[in-house]
Design a protein around this motif. Structure first.
Motif, PDB file in Angstrom:
ATOM      1  N   VAL A 329       0.842  -1.201   0.000  1.00 15.65           N
ATOM      2  CA  VAL A 329       0.000   0.000   0.000  1.00 15.65           C
ATOM      3  C   VAL A 329       0.876   1.250   0.000  1.00 15.65           C
ATOM      4  O   VAL A 329       0.634   2.206  -0.750  1.00 15.65           O
ATOM      5  N   GLU A 330       1.897   1.252   0.825  1.00 14.25           N
ATOM      6  CA  GLU A 330       2.810   2.398   0.871  1.00 14.25           C
ATOM      7  C   GLU A 330       3.440   2.662  -0.488  1.00 14.25           C
ATOM      8  O   GLU A 330       3.553   3.819  -0.922  1.00 14.25           O
ATOM      9  N   SER A 331       3.848   1.604  -1.176  1.00 10.57           N
ATOM     10  CA  SER A 331       4.502   1.782  -2.474  1.00 10.57           C
ATOM     11  C   SER A 331       3.547   2.352  -3.510  1.00 10.57           C
ATOM     12  O   SER A 331       3.935   3.180  -4.343  1.00 10.57           O
ATOM     13  N   HIS A 332       2.276   1.958  -3.460  1.00  6.31           N
ATOM     14  CA  HIS A 332       1.289   2.477  -4.408  1.00  6.31           C
ATOM     15  C   HIS A 332       1.016   3.952  -4.156  1.00  6.31           C
ATOM     16  O   HIS A 332       0.893   4.742  -5.106  1.00  6.31           O
ATOM     17  N   VAL A 333       0.924   4.342  -2.888  1.00  4.80           N
ATOM     18  CA  VAL A 333       0.689   5.744  -2.566  1.00  4.80           C
ATOM     19  C   VAL A 333       1.901   6.590  -2.945  1.00  4.80           C
ATOM     20  O   VAL A 333       1.766   7.674  -3.535  1.00  4.80           O
ATOM     21  N   SER A 334       3.106   6.112  -2.639  1.00  2.00           N
ATOM     22  CA  SER A 334       4.329   6.847  -2.989  1.00  2.00           C
ATOM     23  C   SER A 334       4.436   7.046  -4.493  1.00  2.00           C
ATOM     24  O   SER A 334       4.791   8.137  -4.973  1.00  2.00           O
ATOM     25  N   ASP A 335       4.115   5.989  -5.245  1.00  2.00           N
ATOM     26  CA  ASP A 335       4.167   6.087  -6.701  1.00  2.00           C
ATOM     27  C   ASP A 335       3.161   7.109  -7.216  1.00  2.00           C
ATOM     28  O   ASP A 335       3.466   7.894  -8.120  1.00  2.00           O
ATOM     29  N   ALA A 336       1.966   7.122  -6.630  1.00  2.00           N
ATOM     30  CA  ALA A 336       0.940   8.075  -7.065  1.00  2.00           C
ATOM     31  C   ALA A 336       1.369   9.508  -6.790  1.00  2.00           C
ATOM     32  O   ALA A 336       1.162  10.409  -7.621  1.00  2.00           O
ATOM     33  N   VAL A 337       1.963   9.734  -5.631  1.00  2.00           N
ATOM     34  CA  VAL A 337       2.428  11.086  -5.282  1.00  2.00           C
ATOM     35  C   VAL A 337       3.562  11.529  -6.208  1.00  2.00           C
ATOM     36  O   VAL A 337       3.609  12.677  -6.665  1.00  2.00           O
ATOM     37  N   GLU A 338       4.476  10.608  -6.502  1.00  2.84           N
ATOM     38  CA  GLU A 338       5.578  10.921  -7.416  1.00  2.84           C
ATOM     39  C   GLU A 338       5.070  11.289  -8.811  1.00  2.84           C
ATOM     40  O   GLU A 338       5.730  12.029  -9.543  1.00  2.84           O
ATOM     41  N   ARG A 339       3.887  10.780  -9.163  1.00  4.27           N
ATOM     42  CA  ARG A 339       3.308  11.048 -10.483  1.00  4.27           C
ATOM     43  C   ARG A 339       2.225  12.132 -10.409  1.00  4.27           C
ATOM     44  O   ARG A 339       1.265  12.132 -11.172  1.00  4.27           O
ATOM     45  N   ASN A 340       2.385  13.025  -9.424  1.00  5.74           N
ATOM     46  CA  ASN A 340       1.575  14.239  -9.280  1.00  5.74           C
ATOM     47  C   ASN A 340       0.169  14.010  -8.749  1.00  5.74           C
ATOM     48  O   ASN A 340      -0.710  14.864  -8.929  1.00  5.74           O
ATOM     49  N   GLY A 341      -0.049  12.888  -8.113  1.00  5.72           N
ATOM     50  CA  GLY A 341      -1.306  12.710  -7.399  1.00  5.72           C
ATOM     51  C   GLY A 341      -1.320  13.554  -6.134  1.00  5.72           C
ATOM     52  O   GLY A 341      -0.271  13.779  -5.519  1.00  5.72           O
ATOM     53  N   LYS A 342      -2.487  14.033  -5.757  1.00  9.74           N
ATOM     54  CA  LYS A 342      -2.604  14.878  -4.561  1.00  9.74           C
ATOM     55  C   LYS A 342      -3.342  14.108  -3.464  1.00  9.74           C
ATOM     56  O   LYS A 342      -4.487  13.692  -3.650  1.00  9.74           O
TER      57      LYS A 342
END
Length: 475
Positions: A329-342
């Motif tokens: 779960v942490e990796s999915h959230v980190s990836d989303a943030v790195e790709r400009n997710g808010k």
């Protein structure tokens, strides 16, 4: 303990499996852990029992199942508490699971009386044509940890109702729930060998199940990669199989939807069981005209969810099953943030003084198809919001390339609702309904989300073979 041929047993090796509470990290208990020899013994017991069980009348099989349901009803609280301690879901949710599991036993107690054959009009005056429906034989069942009671009854009840005998391997994270269910089967007086429980080494038990020519049916609920492995291993004996595999459910909110209803839908399909269900919403698609409003309201509602040990009162979201799940779960959230997710709310581990595997219920805005979360099954409490412009676009985007288990759509346009139910490539579709699963209806996916169905009349058919008989009557 293992349950083989009507008796409770320890493993021959003396091995034990430790079971931990994911909310506290504490050891709950240690149970017997078997392997190849125990699996082989259980299959032999089921094979012998099948010789007589297949001849039992529908009324007889139904009476046994009805008694199992009655015993489970007396133990709802005990079963629910066991679920919560083993895998963490809040106690009220665990109780609902137990009641849902009982509903499958009750349904198939009745369906056992309705295994019908068929008479076919003959093309020759001196022939009578018939179709017999008979139990397929010894069934191997492998169940997951996220619904450790209801997944067992959803498989065993129709198998027994059809006249099959069963060998069950439960998930190693939740064996105690399985033992408690089998205590109900034992006390109901189910004949020896009809239902057998083998806890332990997944590779050894699974290999014996797939390789044995005495096992004629394999039913599995779990991840798609493991399902594919079991399919390959079952090919040599050409078993009948049913597979309930992974999902990546879209939840679509059109501009004319009731926003309050849709938000409740996301809360129910995403954060129940901490997002650890195969029909959990993975992608929230919101029409661009209402996306900002929807995101803020969803984040506000999500922030009000209470996180904690599911055994405590008032808890909405419990822990993830283990540290590996937390890291994913942490990796999915980190990836989303790195790709400009808010991140609108959540986005972090929930601090429990170093104990437990909790993650905050999280809402991410501005999700895109380039994020891992858009294609991989997160299996955690994270809701990414994507936007869309029109119906044609969202149908194409919602239909996942590989998965096809469940989909949800919120709209007040009746015609649109019918179009969506036709076009969405999923085995289960909820239109303004985030909780479509019931015992009397088929459950299962398409594409790489599964083969076959569980529940309803279809669930019984999975355990039956058709035999065509032609009788000549010429003088």
């Amino acid at each position: 303990m293992l349950y083989i041929n009507g008796e409770w047993k320890e493993a021959y090796s003396g091995n034990k499996l430790d079971v931990y509470n994911p909310a506290t990290g504490e050891l709950i208990d240690s149970v017997a852990s078997g392997g190849k020899e125990e699996a082989k013994e259980a299959i032999q017991a089921a094979k012998e029992a099948f010789k007589t069980w297949k001849k039992a009348t529908g009324q007889e099989k139904g009476k046994y199942l009805a008694k199992v349901a009655a015993i489970m009803k007396e133990r709802v609280d005990q079963l629910a508490e066991t679920i919560t301690l083993e895998m963490g879901k809040p106690l009220p949710d665990a109780k609902r699971e137990v009641l849902g599991g009982i509903s499958y036993v009750e349904w198939y107690a009745e369906e056992a009386k309705r295994v019908y054959g068929e008479t076919i009009p003959a093309s020759h005056p001196n022939k009578h044509l018939m179709v017999l429906r008979q139990p397929v034989g010894v069934t191997a069942a492998i169940t997951p940890w996220n619904f450790p009671v209801s997944m067992i009854t959803r498989k065993i009840a129709p198998a027994i109702a059809a006249g099959c005998t069963v060998v069950l391997k439960p998930a190693p994270d939740t064996p105690i729930s399985a033992i408690k269910v089998f205590e109900c089967f034992h006390e109901a007086g189910l004949p020896k060998g009809v239902a057998n429980l083998v806890v332990g080494n997944a590779e050894e038990i699974g290999s014996e199940m797939t390789e044995s020519s005495d096992v004629r049916k394999l039913t599995f609920t779990g991840s798609t990669p493991v399902g594919k492995l079991l399919l390959r291993n079952s090919a040599n004996t050409v078993k009948k199989v049913s597979m309930e595999l992974g999902g990546h459910a879209p939840l679509i909110v059109f501009e004319d939807a009731d926003i309050g209803m849709a938000i409740k839908g996301v809360l129910g399909t995403k954060f129940k069981n901490s997002g650890q269900t195969c029909i959990s919403t993975n992608r929230v698609y919101v029409h661009e005209s209402i996306a900002e409003e929807f995101g803020q309201k969803l984040a506000e509602a999500t922030s009000n969810l209470k996180i904690g040990n599911g055994i405590e009162a008032g808890i909405d979201v419990g822990p993830l099953i283990n540290s590996q799940a937390l890291e994913k779960v942490e990796s999915h959230v980190s990836d989303a943030v790195e790709r400009n997710g808010k991140v609108l709310c959540g986005g972090n581990r929930y601090d429990t003084d170093g104990n437990g595997t909790f993650y905050e219920p999280t809402v991410i805005n501005y999700a895109t198809e380039q994020m891992k979360i858009s294609t991989e099954e997160t299996f955690g409490p994270v809701a990414p919001i994507f936007t869309f412009k029109d119906e044609e676009e969202i149908i194409e985007r919602a239909n996942h390339v590989s998965y096809g288990l469940a989909a949800y759509c919120f709209t007040n346009d009746l015609g649109r609702g019918y179009r969506m139910m036709e076009e969405l490539e999923y085995g289960i579709v909820g239109i303004n309904d985030p909780a479509p699963i019931v015992a009397q209806a088929p459950f299962g996916g398409v594409k790489e989300s599964g083969i076959g169905k569980e529940g309803g009349r279809s669930g019984l058919t999975e355990y039956l073979e058709e035999k065509f008989v032609s009788v000549g009557t010429a003088k």
